[in-house]
Motif scaffolding. Structure first.
Motif, PDB file in Angstrom:
ATOM      1  N   TYR A 172      46.976  37.678  39.042  1.00  0.00           N
ATOM      2  CA  TYR A 172      46.946  36.849  37.822  1.00  0.00           C
ATOM      3  C   TYR A 172      45.706  35.957  37.813  1.00  0.00           C
ATOM      4  CZ  TYR A 172      51.615  38.215  36.369  1.00  0.00           C
ATOM      5  OH  TYR A 172      52.688  38.945  35.929  1.00  0.00           O
ATOM      6  N   MET A 173      45.415  35.371  38.974  1.00  0.00           N
ATOM      7  CA  MET A 173      44.246  34.478  39.043  1.00  0.00           C
ATOM      8  C   MET A 173      42.961  35.217  38.667  1.00  0.00           C
ATOM      9  SD  MET A 173      44.693  32.135  42.396  1.00  0.00           S
ATOM     10  CE  MET A 173      43.084  31.396  42.248  1.00  0.00           C
ATOM     11  N   ALA A 175      42.607  37.709  36.712  1.00  0.00           N
ATOM     12  CA  ALA A 175      42.561  37.937  35.259  1.00  0.00           C
ATOM     13  C   ALA A 175      42.076  36.671  34.550  1.00  0.00           C
ATOM     14  CB  ALA A 175      43.933  38.353  34.755  1.00  0.00           C
ATOM     15  N   GLY A 176      42.535  35.508  35.019  1.00  0.00           N
ATOM     16  CA  GLY A 176      42.092  34.237  34.427  1.00  0.00           C
ATOM     17  C   GLY A 176      40.630  33.968  34.721  1.00  0.00           C
ATOM     18  N   THR A 232      47.752  31.132  28.273  1.00  0.00           N
ATOM     19  CA  THR A 232      47.489  32.344  29.056  1.00  0.00           C
ATOM     20  C   THR A 232      46.649  32.028  30.289  1.00  0.00           C
ATOM     21  OG1 THR A 232      47.553  33.692  27.058  1.00  0.00           O
ATOM     22  CG2 THR A 232      46.410  34.643  28.943  1.00  0.00           C
ATOM     23  N   VAL A 233      45.540  31.337  30.075  1.00  0.00           N
ATOM     24  CA  VAL A 233      44.615  31.066  31.190  1.00  0.00           C
ATOM     25  C   VAL A 233      45.254  30.111  32.203  1.00  0.00           C
ATOM     26  CG1 VAL A 233      42.370  30.071  31.797  1.00  0.00           C
ATOM     27  CG2 VAL A 233      42.572  31.578  29.817  1.00  0.00           C
ATOM     28  N   GLU A 236      47.693  32.029  34.340  1.00  0.00           N
ATOM     29  CA  GLU A 236      46.992  32.931  35.261  1.00  0.00           C
ATOM     30  C   GLU A 236      46.357  32.173  36.426  1.00  0.00           C
ATOM     31  OE1 GLU A 236      45.886  36.591  32.207  1.00  0.00           O
ATOM     32  OE2 GLU A 236      44.439  34.987  32.504  1.00  0.00           O
ATOM     33  N   GLY A 239      48.821  30.116  39.466  1.00  0.00           N
ATOM     34  CA  GLY A 239      49.769  30.853  40.299  1.00  0.00           C
ATOM     35  C   GLY A 239      49.985  30.264  41.692  1.00  0.00           C
ATOM     36  N   ALA A 256      54.974  33.035  33.819  1.00  0.00           N
ATOM     37  CA  ALA A 256      54.268  34.327  33.876  1.00  0.00           C
ATOM     38  C   ALA A 256      55.088  35.408  33.163  1.00  0.00           C
ATOM     39  CB  ALA A 256      54.006  34.718  35.327  1.00  0.00           C
ATOM     40  N   HIS A 260      54.228  37.680  29.673  1.00  0.00           N
ATOM     41  CA  HIS A 260      54.365  39.119  29.441  1.00  0.00           C
ATOM     42  C   HIS A 260      55.272  39.417  28.246  1.00  0.00           C
ATOM     43  CE1 HIS A 260      51.983  40.811  32.614  1.00  0.00           C
ATOM     44  NE2 HIS A 260      52.447  39.903  33.447  1.00  0.00           N
TER      45      HIS A 260
ATOM     46  N   TYR B  55      40.257  42.871  36.547  1.00  0.00           N
ATOM     47  CA  TYR B  55      41.058  42.722  35.319  1.00  0.00           C
ATOM     48  C   TYR B  55      40.191  42.265  34.131  1.00  0.00           C
ATOM     49  CZ  TYR B  55      44.792  43.271  38.650  1.00  0.00           C
ATOM     50  OH  TYR B  55      45.600  43.772  39.641  1.00  0.00           O
TER      51      TYR B  55
END
Lengths: 304, 173
Positions: A172-173, A175-176, A232-233, A236, A239, A256, A260, B55
């Motif tokens: 997740y991180m 992606a951010g 969102t950010v 991400e 976490g 989280a 989704h 990603y």
């Protein structure tokens, strides 16, 4: 310094019951087997694909050309059968690592045709950790046959659970970080998210895929997107706070998961692994789930 | 090697046991391959593979609202468009079929024409009534304004045809 190292070691190798790791093996293994069955056609039906479209990535880069249809079916069946052994904990020393390797290969092969499905990353990584751990010391056919049994040193089990949790959090991180690194603060303040949602839904609609009428409606209201993008950010990037304690873990997992749900609602992108909670399972005492308690009714006394 | 079979349960002396070395090796290896795509210094910072990725899928700058859709469409004698389902292109997966078309367009006219002919053959072999009126297959790129599209204007701003081929049916031969 030694205190810091000891603290790091306690974090990396916490004491956790064998049943927790075994419960994760059962949950993730069951998901993987069901996923393989549900995707059988997609994982074996490459015959109609133009071989020129084969773009090997990851471990599949070892081959340059697509495999023959028979080999594709064979690798799928081998993966599925080893997945059943993984799930039930049968001859785990062999089938744990073997299933991890086969799942990595089969899903990477599927992703080597020009389209990477990011919905499968965490599943494969979690199976890899489980396959390399003692996840069949409890609740397994090996334990029933006396080939394995829970050990008294609970640090033998905690490291794998903690690593699975970190892998989820780091994914997740990343992606951010990618959003901020490639676009910057504008990803939050501008129209980037709105344009993505409009683009994605339009593409799906034109290509005949399921799209989100809700997302299509939402893009007409531009003011909504900066707060959604910020949410969102933040989810991400924050976490690692999940490791502060059970409450923080619950809070982050819920956020989280909510993220989704939002992605499904506005883009019709279905991430089954997190949406069904499997991605966050390593953050929780999953051995206490009623289903797992029924599966592991009486744990034998730990071996020294 | 089976995880953690050797050595004592916890480090007792100055040297870690084999079991602890194993744990740290797995941690570093697996967390390393997960983290690496996000920190490696690629020219465009967009590393994507499987299962390791930075990603980047929703991390591109999207300042404008234009969307290009690469797809295969059927054309009737009257010039009407008919949507071609993904299974006639590759398999049931829409995105994978779209990637197949996009890849063919990228590789040039020859590959696009070959894909067009393959789709035409699949269409001719399909018994669905919806495809019976299709006389030609086209591989096209349509450009839309995505916000305007959902406000009601669904006409492409621009269309580019990469390949066109006839659908030849057995009874017509």
């Amino acid at each position: 310094m030694s205190q810091l190292l000891r603290a790091i070691d306690r974090h990396v190798r916490p004491a956790m019951p064998a049943e927790r790791l075994a419960a994760l093996r059962v949950l993730v293994g069951a998901f993987a087997v069901v996923y393989l069955l549900a995707r059988a056609i997609n994982l074996t039906g490459f015959g109609a694909f133009n071989p020129a479209g084969f773009r090997p990535i990851g471990v599949v880069s070892l081959i340059e050309r697509p495999l023959a249809s028979g080999a594709v079916v064979f690798q799928y069946i081998a993966c599925l059968l080893s997945g059943v052994a993984f799930l039930t904990g049968w001859r785990y020393r062999v089938f744990g690592p073997l299933f991890a390797a086969l799942l990595l290969w089969v899903l990477t092969y599927r992703n080597s045709w020009g389209m990477i499905f990011h919905t499968e990353n965490l599943l494969v990584l979690h199976v890899m950790v489980l396959g390399l751990s003692r996840a069949a010391d409890a609740g397994s056919l090996d334990a029933r046959a006396g080939r394995a049994r829970p050990r008294s040193d609970l640090r033998r089990y905690g490291w794998a659970v903690r690593l699975m949790a970190w892998i989820a959090v780091v994914a997740y991180m990343l992606a951010g970080v990618a959003k901020l690194r490639l676009v910057g603060a504008e990803w939050i303040s501008g129209d980037v998210l709105r344009n993505y949602i409009a683009d994605d839904n339009l593409r799906k609609l034109e290509l005949g895929d399921f799209y989100s009428p809700f997302g299509a409606w939402l893009v007409g209201h531009g003011w909504l997107f900066p707060p959604l993008a910020a949410f969102t950010v933040v989810v991400e990037l924050l976490g690692p706070l999940a490791f502060l304690g059970p409450r923080a873990a619950r809070a982050w997992a819920l956020l989280a998961w909510g993220f989704h749900v939002g992605v499904l609602a506005v883009m019709m992108i279905f991430f089954p692994y997190p949406l069904f909670g499997f991605a966050y399972a390593p953050l929780f005492a999953v051995e206490r789930l009623p289903l797992i308690r029924r599966l592991f009714p009486q744990a034998p006394a730990p071996a020294p | 090697m089976s995880p953690g079979d050797a050595g004592a349960d916890a480090p007792r002396g100055p040297l870690p046991t084999l079991r602890v070395v194993y744990v740290y090796a797995v941690w570093i290896a697996l967390l390393g391959v997960v983290v690496m795509p996000g920190v490696r210094n690629q020219p465009d910072h967009r590393y994507d593979s499987f299962p390791w990725s930075s990603y980047p899928m929703f991390a591109h700058t999207r300042k404008d609202t234009s969307t290009v859709v690469h797809h295969a469409v059927g054309r009737t004698a009257a010039g009407e468009r008919v949507r071609i389902p993904p299974r006639l292109v590759a398999n049931d997966e829409v995105l994978q079929a779209a990637a197949t078309i996009q890849g063919a367009i990228r590789r040039g006219g020859r590959t696009s024409r070959a894909l067009c002919r393959a789709i035409a053959r699949n269409t001719a072999a399909h018994s669905a009534a919806a495809f019976a009126a299709i006389e030609n297959i086209e591989i096209v790129s349509d450009r839309y304004d995505s916000i305007e599209y959902f406000a009601g204007d669904t006409t492409p701003i621009k269309t580019r045809v990469h390949a066109r081929c006839p659908v030849t049916r057995a009874e017509a031969r």
